[in-house]
Motif scaffolding. Structure first.
Motif: not given
Ligand code: IPT
Length: 269
Positions: A122-126, A134-143, A153-160
């Motif tokens: 699963x991914x919990x992106x910034x 977004x660049x981190x997410x893109x690289x995880x997805x590509x890999x 699943x892909x969710x987004x948080x706000x860094x905290x």
């Protein structure tokens, strides 16, 4: 002898660590640092912060605010009477910058999880408004894709940490089958660990967690966090050095892409 630092929230660990480094290295070179913290990622407030610094005779400014390439370019062009160095832009944008390669640690994280046997990741992106997130997410997805996998699943948080906690609870409710989660930063990972502990899930037995940043606290999380290490002290140091060496002409400015690396601790297995 003063340089400016326009920064995003210093309540976040990474920008505050960078600010501390900028101040330390600037002071060593005999420079003071004027810090202007802006709350929102709006161009307007960046420009007012820059104007305020200019009114105090500051002509060299480090900008640690997530910016799209077009927006950073616009700021650089509209403020060509001073030197602006950017810390949170796409490393391959044309502006003067010192940033981290978003592919390094993200690829290594996925590879490591894959080799440990994880297939349900699963991914919990910034936040989506952050170019680095977004660049981190893109690289995880590509890999993941290169291993024939899709994120559970892909969710987004706000860094905290609170958003990490909330995101982890949502994953446990909606898509509980994942065995590992890639998290956009360590503060959100702290919240994820807390949510898993509360649900009595063993880490790494039932859920593995990988963070991103490796701020000072991360090796003291429980369990000690596996994460992607950014040398934020080096980023501050290089920013000050390159800013002070930069000439008024553009060809005297050299940008730098710093490496990032996976540090394996106890939150993965
Ligand atoms: C980035 C951090 O990785 C993230 O944790 C968060 O603090 C964010 O900054 C704040 O904007 S590091 C940045 C130099 C890309």
């Amino acid at each position: 002898n003063t340089i400016g630092l326009v920064t995003t929230s210093l309540a976040l660990h990474a920008p505050s660590q960078v600010a501390a480094a900028v101040k330390r290295y600037a002071n060593q070179d005999g420079y003071q640092v004027l810090i202007s913290m802006i709350d929102e990622n709006v161009e307007q407030s960046i420009q007012s912060a820059i104007n305020e610094l200019k009114s105090q005779w500051v002509d060299k400014v480090i900008i640690n605010v997530p910016l799209e390439s077009e927006n950073a370019e616009k700021i650089a062009v509209e403020n060509d009477d001073i030197i602006c160095l950017f810390l949170d832009v796409d490393p391959f944008s044309s502006v003067f910058n010192v940033s981290f390669n978003p592919a390094d640690g993200t690829r290594a994280s996925v590879k490591y999880l894959y080799e440990q046997g994880h297939r349900e990741i699963a991914i919990l992106a910034g936040p989506a408004h952050s170019v680095s997130a977004r660049l981190r997410l893109k690289s995880w997805r590509e890999t993941l894709d290169s291993y024939g996998l899709k994120p559970v699943t892909v969710l987004h948080g706000d860094w905290d940490a609170r958003s990490g906690y909330a995101g982890a609870l949502q994953m446990l409710r909606e898509t509980p089958s994942f065995s590992a989660v890639l998290v956009g930063n360590d503060q959100m990972a702290l919240g994820v660990l807390s949510a898993f502990h509360q649900h009595q899930l063993s880490i790494p037995g039932q859920k593995s967690v990988i963070g991103y940043d490796d701020t000072w606290e991360s090796s003291f999380f429980y369990p000690a966090l596996t994460t992607v290490s950014l040398d934020l002290d080096l980023q501050g140091k290089e920013a000050v050095r390159r800013l002070l060496n930069a000439g008024q002409k553009e060809d005297g400015r050299s940008s730098s892409v710093l490496p990032a690396k996976l540090v394996v601790r106890n939150s993965t297995g």
